[in-house]
Design a protein around this motif. Structure first.
Motif, PDB file in Angstrom:
ATOM      1  N   TYR A 222      47.401  -8.422  36.074  1.00  0.00           N
ATOM      2  CA  TYR A 222      47.001  -7.197  35.067  1.00  0.00           C
ATOM      3  C   TYR A 222      47.646  -7.463  33.676  1.00  0.00           C
ATOM      4  O   TYR A 222      48.625  -8.215  33.559  1.00  0.00           O
ATOM      5  N   HIS A 223      47.243  -6.534  32.560  1.00  0.00           N
ATOM      6  CA  HIS A 223      47.837  -6.873  31.235  1.00  0.00           C
ATOM      7  C   HIS A 223      47.557  -5.444  30.702  1.00  0.00           C
ATOM      8  O   HIS A 223      46.529  -4.828  30.690  1.00  0.00           O
ATOM      9  N   ILE A 224      48.572  -5.163  29.997  1.00  0.00           N
ATOM     10  CA  ILE A 224      48.323  -3.941  29.129  1.00  0.00           C
ATOM     11  C   ILE A 224      48.741  -4.459  27.586  1.00  0.00           C
ATOM     12  O   ILE A 224      49.852  -5.024  27.616  1.00  0.00           O
ATOM     13  N   GLY A 225      47.888  -4.237  26.506  1.00  0.00           N
ATOM     14  CA  GLY A 225      48.263  -4.372  25.151  1.00  0.00           C
ATOM     15  C   GLY A 225      47.542  -5.619  24.676  1.00  0.00           C
ATOM     16  O   GLY A 225      47.633  -5.924  23.435  1.00  0.00           O
ATOM     17  N   MET A 226      46.731  -6.040  25.591  1.00  0.00           N
ATOM     18  CA  MET A 226      45.909  -7.677  25.030  1.00  0.00           C
ATOM     19  C   MET A 226      44.825  -7.069  24.223  1.00  0.00           C
ATOM     20  O   MET A 226      44.403  -5.898  24.197  1.00  0.00           O
ATOM     21  N   HIS A 227      43.986  -8.038  23.738  1.00  0.00           N
ATOM     22  CA  HIS A 227      42.810  -7.547  23.136  1.00  0.00           C
ATOM     23  C   HIS A 227      41.607  -8.287  23.594  1.00  0.00           C
ATOM     24  O   HIS A 227      41.793  -9.357  24.655  1.00  0.00           O
ATOM     25  N   CYS A 228      40.376  -7.804  23.329  1.00  0.00           N
ATOM     26  CA  CYS A 228      39.054  -8.022  23.868  1.00  0.00           C
ATOM     27  C   CYS A 228      39.159  -9.604  23.931  1.00  0.00           C
ATOM     28  O   CYS A 228      38.549 -10.140  24.725  1.00  0.00           O
ATOM     29  N   TRP A 229      39.503 -10.464  22.648  1.00  0.00           N
ATOM     30  CA  TRP A 229      39.220 -11.866  22.666  1.00  0.00           C
ATOM     31  C   TRP A 229      40.074 -12.545  23.739  1.00  0.00           C
ATOM     32  O   TRP A 229      39.801 -13.983  24.024  1.00  0.00           O
ATOM     33  N   ASP A 230      41.236 -11.874  24.097  1.00  0.00           N
ATOM     34  CA  ASP A 230      41.945 -12.514  25.114  1.00  0.00           C
ATOM     35  C   ASP A 230      41.423 -12.610  26.335  1.00  0.00           C
ATOM     36  O   ASP A 230      41.673 -13.404  27.290  1.00  0.00           O
ATOM     37  N   ILE A 231      40.814 -11.577  26.787  1.00  0.00           N
ATOM     38  CA  ILE A 231      40.142 -11.380  28.242  1.00  0.00           C
ATOM     39  C   ILE A 231      38.683 -11.258  28.468  1.00  0.00           C
ATOM     40  O   ILE A 231      38.246 -11.405  29.644  1.00  0.00           O
ATOM     41  N   ALA A 232      37.845 -11.340  27.257  1.00  0.00           N
ATOM     42  CA  ALA A 232      36.482 -11.256  27.624  1.00  0.00           C
ATOM     43  C   ALA A 232      35.855 -12.545  28.258  1.00  0.00           C
ATOM     44  O   ALA A 232      35.087 -12.314  29.346  1.00  0.00           O
ATOM     45  N   ALA A 233      36.300 -13.668  28.113  1.00  0.00           N
ATOM     46  CA  ALA A 233      35.491 -14.821  28.736  1.00  0.00           C
ATOM     47  C   ALA A 233      36.211 -14.934  30.159  1.00  0.00           C
ATOM     48  O   ALA A 233      35.196 -15.232  31.072  1.00  0.00           O
TER      49      ALA A 233
END
Ligand code: LIP
Length: 301
Positions: A222-233
Motif C-alpha cells: 500500500y502507498h499514499i502520496g505516490m504518483h500515477c507514473w510510480d504505480i501505473a505499470a
C-alpha cells in the motif's frame, strides 16, 4: 487512425517498449556508481538527477519517432510544468527512474517504469506495463488478458486469501515530510505490526515494491502520496498475476488518486484498507498544469 486503435492489441508497442527500456537502462547503469548532481523538487526527499531527465527525454523521443500521435505523462516533464492529462489517445506513462533516492545513494533498486493506456482508462487496467529493475536485471511486464512475466517466466500472486497475520506487507514512506503525512504513515506501520503481520518492507521504489506482490514474495502493498507514473505499470503486472488493486479507502483503483493497495486477494486488500488511514493529497490530474519544480536547491551526493 481510430480503426487502428480499435483493432490493435498493442503487442507491437509492448515489444518496442521492452527493447527501448532495456537499451535505455544502460544509461542508468553507467551512471549508477558515479557521483550525481542532485536537485530537489517538492520536498527535501523528492530528488531528481540529470540522468532522470536524460532517460525521460530519450524514451519520449524514441517513442515519438515511432508513434508520432501517441501522448505522454512523464514524471520529469510534469515536474517541469507539463499537464497530467489523460485523453482518448494512446498514452505512455513514464517514470524514467523510479527510486531516484536509491539511485543517488547506490541502493540497488532502481527501475524504469512504463505503462500504456488508451481511451482515458483511469480506473481500468492499463493495456500493458513494463517495470525494469535494472541493477537486479529483472524485467517485469504484463499485457491485458495475457498474464504477467518476470524475465519471461509467468508470475503468480501468493494466493493468500484471508489471514493477514501471515502476510508480508510492502509500503513506502514516500517524499512527503509534513507532520500529518509522517504521523499517518508511521501509525499505519504501527497498526500493521501490532496485528501482527509477518513483516513490513520498503525497497524505495513503488514500482518494484508493487511487483513483489505479483511474484508472491509479498502478499500486499500500500502507498499514499505516490504518483500515477510510480504505480501505473505495476498495477497491471499485479492484476495479470492474479492479484487485485484498489484505492486505500476500498473504492476502485484510480491511478490519479495517489492512493493504492495491491494485494494477493480482495480479502487481503479489504483487510489492509480497514487497518490503514490516508492523509489528504491533491490528485495528479487536479489542477492540470501545476509546476512542482521549485528550484529549491542543488546538492552533491
Ligand atoms: C519515488 C517512489 C518511492 C516513493 C516516493 C517517490 P521517484 O519515485 O517510487 O517509492 O516512496 O514517493 O514517488 O521519485 O524515485 O520516481
Amino acid at each position: 487512425h481510430l480503426f487502428s486503435i480499435i483493432m490493435s492489441d498493442w503487442t507491437e508497442c509492448l515489444k518496442f517498449g521492452i527493447n527501448l527500456t532495456k537499451q535505455t537502462s544502460e544509461i542508468i547503469l553507467n551512471a549508477f556508481k558515479q557521483q550525481k548532481q542532485v536537485h530537489l523538487k517538492s520536498s527535501q526527499a523528492d530528488l531528481v538527477t540529470e540522468t532522470d531527465l536524460r532517460v525521460e527525454t530519450i524514451l519520449k523521443s524514441a517513442i515519438r519517432d515511432k508513434y508520432p500521435v501517441h501522448r505522454f505523462i512523464g514524471e520529469e516533464s510534469v515536474a517541469a510544468g507539463e499537464c497530467v492529462e489523460l485523453t482518448d489517445s494512446p498514452t505512455w506513462i513514464i517514470d524514467p527512474i523510479d527510486g531516484t533516492a536509491n539511485f543517488v545513494h547506490r541502493f540497488p533498486f532502481v527501475a524504469i517504469s512504463i505503462a500504456f493506456t488508451v481511451n482515458k482508462q483511469v480506473k481500468a487496467p492499463m493495456e500493458f506495463g513494463i517495470v525494469y529493475s535494472c541493477v537486479e536485471d529483472k524485467l517485469f511486464y504484463a499485457q491485458k488478458g495475457r498474464g504477467a512475466f518476470l524475465n519471461g517466466e509467468p508470475l503468480n500472486a501468493s494466493g493468500q486469501e484471508v489471514d493477514i497475520s501471515r502476510c508480508v506487507v510492502v509500503t513506502e514512506i514516500g517524499a512527503e515530510r509534513d507532520d500529518l503525512a509522517l504521523s499517518t504513515m508511521t501509525s499505519n506501520i504501527f497498526r500493521l505490526l501490532r496485528i501482527p503481520v509477518h513483516g513490513v518492507r520498503a525497497l524505495g521504489t513503488a514500482a518494484v515494491d508493487m511487483c513483489q506482490v505479483a511474484t508472491g514474495g509479498a502478499d500486499a502493498y500500500y502507498h499514499i502520496g505516490m504518483h500515477c507514473w510510480d504505480i501505473a505499470a505495476s498495477s497491471i503486472i499485479v492484476q495479470e498475476a492474479g492479484g487485485v488493486v484498489m484505492d486505500t479507502d476500498g473504492s476502485p483503483f484510480d491511478m490519479m488518486s495517489r492512493r493504492v493497495i495491491a494485494a494477493s486477494s480482495t480479502a487481503v486488500a479489504n483487510r489492509i484498507s480497514q487497518v490503514i488511514q490516508a492523509f489528504p493529497c491533491r490528485r495528479d490530474d487536479e489542477d492540470q498544469c501545476r509546476c512542482i519544480c521549485g528550484g529549491k536547491g542543488v546538492n552533491s551526493v
